[in-house]
Design an enzyme around this catalytic site. Structure first.
Site: not given
Ligand code: SAH
Length: 222
Positions: A73
């Site tokens: 983000s």
């Molecule tokens: N917080 C992260 C950015 C997240 S991007 C950082 O600091 O880098 C969103 C993430 O959510 C992605 O890696 C994606 O794979 C994950 N995601 C999507 N659906 C999900 C689910 N059902 N359970 C766990 N993670 C999930």
């Protein structure tokens, strides 16, 4: 520690976040983010969480690619979401969507323990190794479905979701302590979503407050 070459860029980024906090006060109710949150952003070396080809962009107020079609983000969003969680040093926090582990590292600076769930195994493994390398000892990551939370260590003082579901997953409400805070983007995939700050009341119900329009990757069901 942020290496010298990035110190100036990082300080400029913090000043931009400060300015954006003031500009978005009407939405968030917060004119400034807490000193604890700002210090955490100052400490965590964001360039270490992205590929070498993106080091130069790591201190821009922009989202960046972390592979597997996922993004880290924008720093302002990390700041506002972290601030809205109102974390104390004694808190146990659950994060859904570990990604590269940057948000988890920021949380770990201000909370006692962070548990983080990531659905894509290669991202979870890379984040775990990266955070170990950086000496973060109070973060635990597992590969799994974030819709189910992480029941073993519940209840949590705060929960942050960094991918967008269409509605609040019931397991996350269950795993939140009474008085606990949940910060979560809600909405349809690939449309603008809304960031909510929710509080679990003592009777178990959730009050939800709309904060900001945001753009997150969808939370996926496997
Ligand atoms: N917080 C992260 C950015 C997240 S991007 C950082 O600091 O880098 C969103 C993430 O959510 C992605 O890696 C994606 O794979 C994950 N995601 C999507 N659906 C999900 C689910 N059902 N359970 C766990 N993670 C999930």
């Amino acid at each position: 520690m942020v290496e010298n070459q990035y110190v100036q860029e990082r300080d400029r980024l913090l000043a931009e976040i400060d300015e954006e906090a003031a500009q978005t006060q009407a939405y968030t109710g917060r004119k400034q983010f807490s000193a604890r949150v700002m210090n955490a952003l100052q400490k965590v070396p964001r360039h270490q969480f992205v590929g070498a080809d993106q080091h130069d962009m790591a201190y821009l107020n922009r989202p960046l690619s972390i592979g597997q079609g996922q993004t880290i983000s924008q720093p302002y969003i990390v700041a506002v979401m972290t601030d809205l969680l109102d974390i104390t040093p004694e808190d146990t926090v659950l994060e859904i969507g570990t990604g590269c582990g940057y948000q988890a590292a920021v949380l770990a600076e201000i909370a006692k323990t962070v548990y983080s769930v990531e659905t894509i195994e290669v991202l979870a493994t890379a984040a775990r190794e990266r955070l170990e390398g950086l000496g973060c000892k109070n973060i635990h990551i597992r590969t799994g479905d974030g819709f189910l939370g992480w029941p073993e260590y519940a209840p949590y003082d705060a929960i942050i979701v960094t991918a967008a579901p269409r509605t609040v997953p019931p397991a996350l409400i269950e795993q939140l302590k009474p008085g606990g805070r949940l910060v979560i983007p809600i909405g349809e995939a690939f449309e603008t979503q809304t960031l909510y700050r929710c509080v679990k009341e003592s009777d178990g119900t959730l009050t939800q407050k709309r904060m900001l329009p945001v753009a997150f990757v969808p939370m996926v069901k496997n």
